[in-house]
Scaffold this active site. Sequence first.
Site, short mmCIF file in Angstrom:
data_model
loop_
_atom_site.label_atom_id
_atom_site.label_comp_id
_atom_site.label_asym_id
_atom_site.label_seq_id
_atom_site.Cartn_x
_atom_site.Cartn_y
_atom_site.Cartn_z
N THR A 162 0.37 2.03 -8.38
CA THR A 162 1.29 2.80 -7.53
C THR A 162 2.62 2.93 -8.26
O THR A 162 3.00 2.02 -9.00
CB THR A 162 1.50 2.04 -6.20
OG1 THR A 162 0.31 2.14 -5.45
CG2 THR A 162 2.67 2.59 -5.40
N ARG A 190 -8.24 6.01 4.77
CA ARG A 190 -7.39 4.82 4.73
C ARG A 190 -5.99 5.19 4.23
O ARG A 190 -5.82 5.87 3.24
CB ARG A 190 -8.01 3.77 3.81
CG ARG A 190 -7.19 2.48 3.68
CD ARG A 190 -6.25 2.51 2.52
NE ARG A 190 -5.59 1.22 2.30
CZ ARG A 190 -4.59 1.03 1.43
NH1 ARG A 190 -4.16 2.03 0.71
NH2 ARG A 190 -4.04 -0.15 1.28
N VAL A 191 -4.98 4.70 4.94
CA VAL A 191 -3.60 4.89 4.50
C VAL A 191 -2.95 3.52 4.42
O VAL A 191 -3.10 2.70 5.33
CB VAL A 191 -2.82 5.79 5.49
CG1 VAL A 191 -1.34 5.84 5.11
CG2 VAL A 191 -3.42 7.19 5.52
N GLY A 192 -2.26 3.26 3.32
CA GLY A 192 -1.62 1.96 3.14
C GLY A 192 -0.16 1.99 3.52
O GLY A 192 0.27 2.79 4.36
N ASP A 193 0.60 1.10 2.91
CA ASP A 193 2.03 0.98 3.21
C ASP A 193 2.88 2.09 2.64
O ASP A 193 3.95 2.40 3.15
CB ASP A 193 2.55 -0.34 2.63
CG ASP A 193 2.40 -0.34 1.10
OD1 ASP A 193 1.24 -0.24 0.63
OD2 ASP A 193 3.42 -0.38 0.38
N GLY A 214 1.39 -3.10 -4.05
CA GLY A 214 0.55 -4.24 -3.70
C GLY A 214 -0.39 -3.86 -2.58
O GLY A 214 -0.53 -2.68 -2.26
N GLY A 216 -1.48 -2.84 0.59
CA GLY A 216 -0.72 -2.23 1.69
C GLY A 216 -0.93 -2.91 3.02
O GLY A 216 -0.01 -3.00 3.85
N1 ASP Z 1 0.48 -0.26 -1.84
C1 ASP Z 1 -0.56 0.65 -2.22
C2 ASP Z 1 -1.53 0.80 -1.10
O1 ASP Z 1 -1.82 -0.16 -0.42
C3 ASP Z 1 -1.29 0.23 -3.44
C4 ASP Z 1 -0.42 -0.35 -4.53
O2 ASP Z 1 0.77 -0.43 -4.44
O3 ASP Z 1 -0.94 -0.77 -5.55
O4 ASP Z 1 -2.03 1.88 -0.91
#
Ligand code: ASP
Length: 292
Positions: A162, A190-193, A214, A216
Amino acid sequence: MGISLIVHSGAGDDIHDGLVEPFRRGVIEAAKAGWSVLQNGGSALDAVEMAVRVMEDNPTFDAGRGSFPNQAGEIEMDAILMDGATLNNGAVAAIQRVAHPISVARLVMERTPHTLLVGAGAEAFARSMGVPLVPTEALLVERNDAPPTAGVSGSFLPVQDTVGALALDAQGHLAAATSTGGMRDKMPGRVGDSPIIGCGAYADDSIGAASATGRGEDIMKVILCKSACDLMAGGLFPQQAAESIIQYLARRVNGQGGIILMNPQGEVGCAYNSLRMGRAWVNPDGEIVAFV
Ligand code: ASP
């Protein structure tokens, strides 16, 4: 007012030796691009958008071209951009077929009454704004880094790459941006942070700016970026705040990740609890410092 810029290209446990040099080159290139915007009098928003666009173009990173496909083979990307002067922000989630999700996020902020558009709606909005659509194949990249093996324990953070950027401009305004293809092998939808305000990024001229990377699902539980900015508001330097919030992420939710921080004076910090994290910043004399 002094200008300042810091970028990151994600945290992971399997950023193997062969990826170190491409990561280093990638963050340096992005830092140069963002810095030149600031040097030419551009805004912090322009600088973080430019730095992130450069990394979205870089197939080494999991953002824009090079994003990891989901389990259905589709590329669904998330991005957010935030203006520290107004607290305005724009984001897209699970958007397909655009090369620069960060620029669509900026359009959401500037051209709609909303802050977050997802999926087909986000893509239709991008098209209506004249953003060219690209086939998924143009974003897919053949990678030689092996996917995480089945049964890998929850404490292992696979490379995600990311990307994110923070800037302080000559007017004293802060901005933050984060863009991602999300976790490798994620479920469709799926949606992360990353596109969630306060989690994947935050910027407020009065307390600081942050961009996270990281897992999410962990980062969202502790509202990582806003929590880190609050630590700076409480008097911690960016480096202290970064270390403290990553320790908290680990302690509280067994989370893994990394963060870059900038305070209103333009001082920066970075911490992560994965094996490696790509990052670069520009010293006041213009020297670029990069680590992976
Ligand atoms: N934070 C991102 C997610 O969870 C992935 C990443 O930062 O590596 O989608």
